[in-house]
Design an enzyme around this catalytic site. Structure first.
Site, mmCIF file in Angstrom:
data_model
loop_
_atom_site.group_PDB
_atom_site.id
_atom_site.type_symbol
_atom_site.label_atom_id
_atom_site.label_comp_id
_atom_site.label_asym_id
_atom_site.label_seq_id
_atom_site.Cartn_x
_atom_site.Cartn_y
_atom_site.Cartn_z
ATOM 1 N N GLU A 156 47.364 46.251 14.204
ATOM 2 C CA GLU A 156 46.431 46.493 15.258
ATOM 3 C C GLU A 156 47.009 47.064 16.508
ATOM 4 O OE1 GLU A 156 43.148 43.105 15.407
ATOM 5 O OE2 GLU A 156 43.850 42.955 17.370
ATOM 6 N N GLY A 170 45.130 39.625 22.558
ATOM 7 C CA GLY A 170 45.070 38.506 21.593
ATOM 8 C C GLY A 170 46.001 38.533 20.894
ATOM 9 N N ARG A 171 46.838 39.415 20.294
ATOM 10 C CA ARG A 171 47.856 39.331 19.262
ATOM 11 C C ARG A 171 49.254 39.016 19.842
ATOM 12 N NH1 ARG A 171 45.428 44.225 19.642
ATOM 13 N NH2 ARG A 171 46.744 45.791 20.470
ATOM 14 N N LYS A 188 32.489 45.508 13.971
ATOM 15 C CA LYS A 188 31.757 44.178 14.499
ATOM 16 C C LYS A 188 30.279 44.546 14.970
ATOM 17 C CE LYS A 188 35.764 42.251 16.975
ATOM 18 N NZ LYS A 188 36.241 41.979 18.426
ATOM 19 N N GLU A 232 32.524 35.453 14.622
ATOM 20 C CA GLU A 232 32.996 34.226 13.431
ATOM 21 C C GLU A 232 33.177 32.999 14.301
ATOM 22 O OE1 GLU A 232 34.332 37.333 13.807
ATOM 23 O OE2 GLU A 232 35.093 38.302 11.968
ATOM 24 N N LYS A 259 39.599 34.489 23.256
ATOM 25 C CA LYS A 259 39.764 35.068 24.464
ATOM 26 C C LYS A 259 38.445 35.395 24.954
ATOM 27 C CE LYS A 259 42.124 38.953 26.536
ATOM 28 N NZ LYS A 259 42.936 40.288 26.398
ATOM 29 N N HIS A 315 58.694 36.895 -7.850
ATOM 30 C CA HIS A 315 58.173 36.599 -9.168
ATOM 31 C C HIS A 315 56.554 37.167 -9.205
ATOM 32 C CE1 HIS A 315 61.142 34.138 -10.696
ATOM 33 N NE2 HIS A 315 61.138 33.914 -9.536
HETATM 34 O O1 F6P Z 1 40.190 41.490 15.712
HETATM 35 C C1 F6P Z 1 39.979 41.955 16.737
HETATM 36 C C2 F6P Z 1 40.262 41.083 17.927
HETATM 37 O O2 F6P Z 1 39.481 41.464 19.162
HETATM 38 C C3 F6P Z 1 41.667 40.685 18.048
HETATM 39 O O3 F6P Z 1 42.342 41.695 18.749
HETATM 40 C C4 F6P Z 1 41.465 39.319 18.543
HETATM 41 O O4 F6P Z 1 42.754 38.621 18.400
HETATM 42 C C5 F6P Z 1 40.394 38.701 17.751
HETATM 43 O O5 F6P Z 1 39.586 39.884 17.630
HETATM 44 C C6 F6P Z 1 39.956 37.499 18.139
HETATM 45 O O6 F6P Z 1 39.344 37.788 19.664
HETATM 46 P P1 F6P Z 1 38.878 36.326 20.374
HETATM 47 O O7 F6P Z 1 40.141 35.653 20.885
HETATM 48 O O8 F6P Z 1 38.444 37.198 21.704
HETATM 49 O O9 F6P Z 1 38.004 35.734 19.665
#
Ligand code: F6P
Length: 544
Positions: free
Chosen positions: A351, A265-266, A510, A211, A205, A382
């Protein structure tokens, strides 16, 4: 007369005083209609909460709490596009992603369908073209493999749904997911793939997530090293709200599928973040998936609270968390293809409602979101079910099962179903010491040895569970199931008074990671660090 929230909580506490010494055995013995009274259905989808430790008065008082918290008013505000995400001053309109233009969703005076429909059509067309081999590499060869690079909401939903929908993939490329900044994730995923026929979807987003950006860069180098910089361009598409950054990364604008800041995002699986899923199952199935969401959205929007499945599920959760004091909830789908459902729900729920201050910034007056965890049954039986049956903590469970099998091994589904029924039965009713003793003595056990074993083989029971039953696992039913939980989380957030749509709690880590990364270089100045972090870095340097 409308109650205050404080009053509603007091009444519920009094309900628990009455109910906590009652066993589910007794409740079922005294009420032959318990299933009818404490379950609710939306055609084939049934939520059975008769094995929860509530009675009719408690349920009524939970509904009073929902009214006191103005769940209906808050729900209507969300559907109306009001800026209910107050700390980010945004609307929350993921429901519009799967709405029909006739639903008339608006954000800041603009018809949302005018934004959503063109993007939806474009990314579904792209998905079908990838599947059909019409989107190709620079030599006109179809892609055999697609890798979605994203994390959190840009990964967990597509991973879960793609796995869940594996029966619907038909002909098309293989779809993989890379999320972890640990280079092993990308390395292990690409090891057996051919860069010449691999397409990457960079899903973020913000298009700034550490990452995702580092994995995207590594993927770019992997392709470029194999086929050159120019040819590599055909191997990338993006899903993002940050068109400046996707452009800077070198992705052609016609390969970028956008969404909007009013999609968290979620809650973004039904936006273009679902592109990887759409490539896996095709546009027709994806549209059926959206229809399932919409069906649950409409139900949530219009059904009276007494029959409103997300509201009922939320209130059961409130009862478990705030009245019974349970700190966790286990989600156990008896369905191997839903094995990632709990990790997806973890982000959605934790979250959203893992918050300690109200929307107004005051400390919350009650406990908020529980720890969500789980695994697919029967595997879970199990691993951790021992603790759930006989441990010292009460762990409420949401079970999920389909009436119809998900594989051609039909008889195995009966066994799966029998296991689900057996677990929810055993948890609720347990096995008394008397039953254990009688059974062992009848089997010819030595009375002294039997007596020594009775405490170990006794099951207290009275452990709550809710069962969600539906016909079969399809794109439509999966959409409904996810939306059921989305709205459940919403209702709970309203009752707790928190903003379910921000995630400031993720920020600090972060920022710290970015600050600490340069300190991993040999000879970096560690003097400002606390002794633990400094000590660990020094150890890492010696162990490297
Ligand atoms: O984990 C924090 C967060 O901001 C989430 O809310 C989001 O889904 C994720 O990082 C990834 O964010 P992006 O889609 O901006 O890479």
């Amino acid at each position: 007369m409308t109650q205050t929230i404080e009053n509603a909580w007091d009444v519920l506490a009094a309900d628990w005083d009455r109910l906590q010494s009652k066993h589910l055995r007794e409740m079922f013995d005294n009420n032959s209609d318990r299933f009818e009274q404490f379950s609710s259905s939306l055609d084939d989808l049934t939520v059975d909460f008769s094995k929860e430790r509530i009675d009719a008065d408690a349920l009524k008082h939970l509904l009073d709490l929902a009214r006191a918290a103005d769940v209906e008013g808050n729900r209507d505000a969300m559907f109306a596009g009001e800026h209910i995400n107050t700390t980010e001053d945004r609307a929350v309109l993921h429901v519009a992603l799967r709405g029909s233009p006739a639903d008339g969703y608006q954000v800041d005076g603009q018809a949302v369908a005018d934004l959503v429909q063109p993007v939806l059509n474009a990314f579904l067309q792209f998905a079908d073209d990838v599947r059909a081999g019409k989107v190709t590499n620079s030599k006109g060869v179809a892609f055999t493999d697609v890798i979605n690079i994203g994390i959190g909401g840009s990964d967990l939903g597509p991973v879960m749904a793609t796995r869940a929908m594996s029966k619907f993939v038909g002909e098309g490329p293989n779809v993989f997911f890379v999320s972890n900044v640990d280079g092993a994730h990308l390395r292990d995923t690409t090891r057996d793939l051919n860069p010449e026929t691999t397409l990457f979807l960079i899903a973020s987003k913000s298009f700034t997530t550490q990452e995702t950006m580092i994995n995207a860069q590594a993927a770019k180098e992997w392709v470029e090293n194999s086929i050159g910089v120019e040819a590599a361009k055909a191997h990338f598409a993006a899903v993002s709200t940050n068109l400046v950054a996707t452009n800077a990364f070198g992705i052609a604008p016609e390969r970028v599928f956008g969404f909007w800041d009013w999609v968290g995002g979620r809650y973004s699986l039904t936006s273009s973040i679902g592109l990887s899923l759409a490539i896996a199952i095709g546009s027709e199935n994806f549209r059926a998936f959206l229809d399932g969401f919409r069906d649950m959205d409409q139900h949530f929007k219009t059904a009276p609270l007494e029959q409103n499945l997300p509201v009922l599920l939320a209130l059961i959760g409130i009862w478990r968390r705030n009245v019974m004091g349970c700190a966790t909830v286990a989600l156990i789908p008896y369905n191997q293809r839903l094995e990632n459902f709990s990790s997806y729900l973890q982000q959605m729920d934790m979250e959203s409602n893992g918050k300690r201050v109200t929307k107004e910034g005051a400390d919350v007056a009650t406990k908020t979101g529980p720890v969500i965890w789980g695994d697919a049954g029967t595997n879970a039986q199990h691993s951790f079910f021992q603790l759930i049956h006989q441990g010292t903590d009460i762990v409420p469970i949401d079970f999920m099962i389909t009436a119809q099998p998900t594989s051609y091994l039909v008889e195995q589904h009966d066994l799966l179903t029998a296991n689900f029924l057996a677990q929810s039965h055993a948890l609720a009713f347990g096995k008394t010491g008397e039953e254990v003793r009688r059974e062992m003595l009848e089997a010819g056990g030595d009375p002294k040895a039997v007596e020594a074993l009775v405490p170990h083989r006794t099951f207290p029971g009275n452990r709550p569970s809710t069962s969600i039953l539906y016909r079969s696992l399809t794109p439509y039913s999966l959409g409904r199931l996810i939306a059921l939980y989305e709205h459940k989380v919403f209702v709970q957030g309203v009752i707790w008074g928190v903003n379910s749509f921000d995630q400031w709690g993720v920020e600090l880590g972060k920022v710290m990671a970015n600050r600490l990364a340069p300190m991993l270089d040999e000879g970096a100045d560690l003097s400002g660090l606390n002794s633990s972090t400094r000590g660990l870095i020094e150890k890492i340097h010696t162990l490297k």
